[in-house]
Design a protein around this motif. Sequence first.
Motif, mmCIF file in Angstrom:
data_model
loop_
_atom_site.group_PDB
_atom_site.id
_atom_site.type_symbol
_atom_site.label_atom_id
_atom_site.label_comp_id
_atom_site.label_asym_id
_atom_site.label_seq_id
_atom_site.Cartn_x
_atom_site.Cartn_y
_atom_site.Cartn_z
ATOM 1 N N ARG A 258 -10.324 48.257 -27.187
ATOM 2 C CA ARG A 258 -9.364 48.597 -26.858
ATOM 3 C C ARG A 258 -8.828 48.364 -25.343
ATOM 4 N NH1 ARG A 258 -9.196 53.727 -25.573
ATOM 5 N NH2 ARG A 258 -11.193 53.981 -25.566
ATOM 6 N N PHE A 259 -7.859 47.917 -25.199
ATOM 7 C CA PHE A 259 -7.397 47.468 -23.631
ATOM 8 C C PHE A 259 -6.019 47.504 -23.656
ATOM 9 C CE2 PHE A 259 -7.722 43.902 -26.668
ATOM 10 C CZ PHE A 259 -6.666 43.171 -26.303
ATOM 11 N N LYS A 260 -5.498 47.304 -22.286
ATOM 12 C CA LYS A 260 -4.320 47.506 -21.959
ATOM 13 C C LYS A 260 -3.693 46.195 -21.219
ATOM 14 C CE LYS A 260 -2.814 52.202 -21.026
ATOM 15 N NZ LYS A 260 -2.136 53.210 -20.183
ATOM 16 N N VAL A 261 -2.676 45.605 -21.637
ATOM 17 C CA VAL A 261 -2.137 44.355 -21.016
ATOM 18 C C VAL A 261 -0.760 44.361 -20.563
ATOM 19 C CG1 VAL A 261 -1.367 41.930 -21.467
ATOM 20 C CG2 VAL A 261 -3.505 42.888 -22.396
ATOM 21 N N GLY B 14 -4.745 40.506 -15.725
ATOM 22 C CA GLY B 14 -3.914 41.665 -15.674
ATOM 23 C C GLY B 14 -4.193 42.642 -16.670
ATOM 24 N N GLY B 15 -4.960 42.324 -17.427
ATOM 25 C CA GLY B 15 -5.526 43.395 -18.539
ATOM 26 C C GLY B 15 -6.776 44.373 -18.003
ATOM 27 N N LYS B 16 -6.720 45.430 -18.775
ATOM 28 C CA LYS B 16 -7.703 46.382 -18.353
ATOM 29 C C LYS B 16 -8.289 46.873 -19.692
ATOM 30 C CE LYS B 16 -8.286 51.097 -16.315
ATOM 31 N NZ LYS B 16 -9.588 51.005 -15.848
ATOM 32 N N TRP B 17 -9.543 46.601 -19.663
ATOM 33 C CA TRP B 17 -10.386 47.024 -20.870
ATOM 34 C C TRP B 17 -10.758 48.485 -20.919
ATOM 35 C CZ3 TRP B 17 -11.317 43.785 -24.803
ATOM 36 C CH2 TRP B 17 -10.748 42.483 -24.765
ATOM 37 N N LEU B 18 -10.457 49.280 -22.090
ATOM 38 C CA LEU B 18 -10.812 50.718 -22.114
ATOM 39 C C LEU B 18 -11.971 51.213 -22.830
ATOM 40 C CD1 LEU B 18 -7.006 51.464 -22.784
ATOM 41 C CD2 LEU B 18 -8.326 51.514 -20.500
ATOM 42 N N GLY C 144 0.601 47.196 -19.275
ATOM 43 C CA GLY C 144 1.152 48.507 -19.558
ATOM 44 C C GLY C 144 0.903 48.901 -20.873
ATOM 45 N N LYS C 145 0.861 48.016 -21.846
ATOM 46 C CA LYS C 145 1.008 48.224 -23.248
ATOM 47 C C LYS C 145 -0.479 48.252 -23.886
ATOM 48 C CE LYS C 145 2.449 46.244 -27.571
ATOM 49 N NZ LYS C 145 2.752 45.162 -28.529
ATOM 50 N N ALA C 146 -0.957 49.392 -24.509
ATOM 51 C CA ALA C 146 -2.154 49.715 -25.158
ATOM 52 C C ALA C 146 -2.348 48.554 -26.428
ATOM 53 C CB ALA C 146 -2.261 51.104 -25.794
ATOM 54 N N VAL C 147 -3.525 47.970 -26.493
ATOM 55 C CA VAL C 147 -3.783 47.228 -27.530
ATOM 56 C C VAL C 147 -5.141 47.608 -28.251
ATOM 57 C CG1 VAL C 147 -4.439 44.734 -28.244
ATOM 58 C CG2 VAL C 147 -2.820 45.158 -26.392
ATOM 59 N N ARG C 148 -5.079 47.717 -29.569
ATOM 60 C CA ARG C 148 -6.426 48.079 -30.220
ATOM 61 C C ARG C 148 -6.773 46.936 -31.197
ATOM 62 N NH1 ARG C 148 -7.357 50.572 -35.231
ATOM 63 N NH2 ARG C 148 -9.005 51.956 -35.297
ATOM 64 N N GLN C 149 -7.989 45.888 -30.777
ATOM 65 C CA GLN C 149 -8.367 45.042 -31.894
ATOM 66 C C GLN C 149 -9.465 45.545 -32.637
ATOM 67 O OE1 GLN C 149 -8.727 41.213 -30.009
ATOM 68 N NE2 GLN C 149 -10.380 40.539 -31.704
ATOM 69 N N HIS C 150 -9.397 45.654 -33.904
ATOM 70 C CA HIS C 150 -10.045 46.015 -35.006
ATOM 71 C C HIS C 150 -10.451 44.726 -35.469
ATOM 72 C CE1 HIS C 150 -11.015 48.828 -38.381
ATOM 73 N NE2 HIS C 150 -12.185 48.025 -38.195
#
Length: 130
Positions: free
Chosen positions: A99-102, A73-77, A104-110
């Motif tokens: 960056r991706f969404k899981v 269900g994630g979407k890579w941005l 409906g929540k935006a996630v930023r992995q640095h």
Amino acid sequence: MNDTPCPCGQTTAKGQPLPLEVCCGACHAGQAAPDAERLMRSRYSAFVLRDVPYLLATWHHSQRPAELTLETGGKWLGLEIKQHRITGADTAEVEFVARFKVGGKAVRQHERSRFVRENGRWFYVDGDVL
């Protein structure tokens, strides 16, 4: 040739998206990544494409999990490479932001990831979340 843009976001000198087939798709098909940044990009694309066998094959044996289950269900941005540093004759680091969404929540992995080259092939070892 398939013109599907590569998920890693790599572009030509003219700013046109590189096709997956000639970008990360070449690594997914077995071509060795020329450097740690290309391996990082190909691994990002493998996450987007849900290519678990490639992710495991490019993970260094010293740190590779026995299995890998990707969230559904994630979407890579997008992927942004911040820095690619050579740290030794066969070692390198790549700092990136994915960056991706899981749900409906935006996630930023640095992350700053470490890579090693063995027998002419680069492998992801591990990384530090920044």
